[in-house]
Scaffold this active site. Structure first.
Site, mmCIF file in Angstrom:
data_model
loop_
_atom_site.group_PDB
_atom_site.id
_atom_site.type_symbol
_atom_site.label_atom_id
_atom_site.label_comp_id
_atom_site.label_asym_id
_atom_site.label_seq_id
_atom_site.Cartn_x
_atom_site.Cartn_y
_atom_site.Cartn_z
ATOM 1 N NE ARG A 134 25.314 174.517 63.120
ATOM 2 C CZ ARG A 134 24.502 174.951 62.159
ATOM 3 N NH1 ARG A 134 24.555 174.423 60.954
ATOM 4 N NH2 ARG A 134 23.622 175.896 62.403
ATOM 5 C CG HIS B 111 50.338 176.342 81.268
ATOM 6 N ND1 HIS B 111 51.453 175.565 81.512
ATOM 7 C CD2 HIS B 111 50.219 176.377 79.910
ATOM 8 C CE1 HIS B 111 51.968 175.147 80.357
ATOM 9 N NE2 HIS B 111 51.240 175.624 79.370
ATOM 10 C CG HIS C 186 52.366 180.169 76.180
ATOM 11 N ND1 HIS C 186 51.302 180.360 77.038
ATOM 12 C CD2 HIS C 186 52.570 178.818 76.130
ATOM 13 C CE1 HIS C 186 50.881 179.185 77.478
ATOM 14 N NE2 HIS C 186 51.625 178.233 76.938
ATOM 15 C CD GLU D 114 42.633 170.761 81.013
ATOM 16 O OE1 GLU D 114 43.098 170.955 79.885
ATOM 17 O OE2 GLU D 114 42.602 171.617 81.891
ATOM 18 C CE LYS E 86 49.003 168.600 74.162
ATOM 19 N NZ LYS E 86 48.953 170.030 73.968
ATOM 20 C CG HIS F 200 47.367 181.259 81.316
ATOM 21 N ND1 HIS F 200 46.370 180.311 81.283
ATOM 22 C CD2 HIS F 200 48.233 180.914 80.338
ATOM 23 C CE1 HIS F 200 46.641 179.430 80.326
ATOM 24 N NE2 HIS F 200 47.759 179.778 79.745
ATOM 25 C CE LYS G 182 43.436 171.867 76.890
ATOM 26 N NZ LYS G 182 44.163 172.277 78.111
#
Ligand code: NAD
Ligand code: GLY
Length: 364
Positions: free
Chosen positions: A120, A250, A267, A236, A226, A254, A142
């Site tokens: 956890r 993105h 990417h 977000e 950032k 993607h 993230k």
């Protein structure tokens, strides 16, 4: 050494940027809650950088468990994640063990998600070794893995305790990977920092040539941008755009990554072509000029990046974009440019305009 702070109350942490930081294990040791670390890396980065780091940590009295993954975006999946859990359990890692990611964004996202979920949640440190990971993926918490139906679809927010960006590691990075990092750097200029964009337009050749002063400045400016965005909207959820603005290009990108199969385009390359599509759509909506679209594409091209997408077919793009996390209650929420240096999120773009913008920016 440059130090920036990601301000998140009791989860705030420093980003340290300098040459030679991999040798500074004291900076790691002072963060540890027990004398056991598990370092996750891959079979490209480990031969370059793992042994000296492990040796120095062991010399400092730290038990080191090494977990070496196969290299590649196509391994950013649940099977690889399972390998990390297996290794952590076999080494009897507990809640005091700190998990260290040594590698690019793939290693960072995988290791971060393992850290978020093992027992956890265990402490986590990022040591990013690609330009892209130093300016973007190591900062902000993230973490996650890909699913065959969509990129980064399984994940968690899990902030590191420290980001250690040793700029020397950029010297061994393949040129294509360097350019992929430049895509995310240019992104910050386009979405919120027009002054930085002008600096990039004057210095992009130095960056491609790996001039260390130029690279350090670009990494610092990118991380400053950032860190500010993440501090303002960690999860977000802002209705005013917030962290979602970091996703310029993105959603289109993607679609390219998923449509071609993970790892075919990098990417950063997919994001570059996606940012041109976003600029094209912004122009079709009457927000930015045709010259602004050309300016965007020209800078990306000088950075060694593709500015046209692959010929997937526009309907395939649309289908892939529908799997993006930016789809909320069926509406596609795109990041577009109101001006150069100012991005917005927008749900009102008609499908015909989106498809026309993609078609205008694709090879066939
Ligand atoms: P990557 O991790 O695949 O690294 C690129 C390649 O460079 C790999 O082959 C890697 O082994 C190699 N490499 C790494 N460091 C090296 C070095 N110093 N010298 C030589 N080779 C080196 O790719 P990336 O561009 O770093 O990251 C892309 C990933 O990051 C994608 O999965 C993307 O979804 C994710 N990402 C996440 C976030 C986030 O906020 N979490 C943000 C942006 C991107
Ligand atoms: N790379 C997008 C984000 O961190 O939110």
């Amino acid at each position: 050494m440059r130090q920036l702070i990601v301000s998140l109350a009791d989860r705030s942490y420093p980003i340290l940027i300098a040459s030679g930081l991999l040798a500074r294990v004291d900076l790691i040791v002072e963060k540890l809650s027990s004398r056991h670390v598990a370092i996750v890396s891959n079979d490209t980065v480990a031969p370059l950088y793992l042994k000296p780091l492990s040796d120095k940590l062991r010399d400092a009295g730290v038990k080191v468990t090494e977990i070496i993954l196969a290299d590649g975006e196509k391994y950013k999946n649940s099977a690889t994640l399972g390998q990390i859990y297996d290794a952590l359990l076999e080494a009897r890692c507990d809640r005091g063990t700190t998990l260290i990611a040594l590698g690019g964004g793939v290693v960072g996202d995988l290791a971060g998600y393992a850290a978020a979920t093992y027992q956890r949640g265990i402490p986590f440190i990022q040591i990013p070794t690609t330009l892209l990971s130093q300016v973007d993926s190591s900062v902000g918490g993230k973490t996650g893995i890909n699913h065959p139906l969509g990129k980064n679809m399984i994940g968690a927010f899990w902030q590191p305790q420290l980001v250690l960006a040793d700029t020397d590691t950029i010297s061994t990075l393949p040129g294509r990977e360097l350019s992929a990092g430049l895509a995310e750097i240019i992104k910050y200029g386009l979405i919120r920092d027009a002054e930085f964009l002008i600096w990039l337009e004057s210095n992009v050749e130095q960056l491609v040539a790996r001039d260390s002063a130029a690279l350090s400045y670009a990494i610092e400016c990118s991380c400053t941008n950032k860190a500010e965005v993440v501090a303002g909207d960690e999860r977000e959820t802002s209705k005013e755009g917030g962290r979602a603005l970091l996703n310029l290009g993105h959603t289109f990108g993607h679609a390219i990554e998923t449509g071609l199969g993970y790892g075919v385009w990098l990417h950063g390359e997919a994001v570059a072509a996606g940012m041109v599509m976003a600029a094209e759509l912004s122009c079709r909506l009457g927000w930015i000029s045709r010259d602004d679209v050309s300016r965007t594409a020209h800078l990306l091209k000088r950075a060694g990046l593709p500015v046209r997408g692959p010929a997937l077919g526009v309907e395939r793009y649309w289908e892939m974009m529908g799997h993006d996390k930016k789809v909320i209650a069926g509406a596609l929420r795109l990041v577009l440019l109101k001006h150069i240096g100012e991005a917005v999120t927008w749900e009102g773009a008609p499908k015909e305009d989106v498809l026309a913008a993609i078609a205008a920016c694709c090879d066939g």
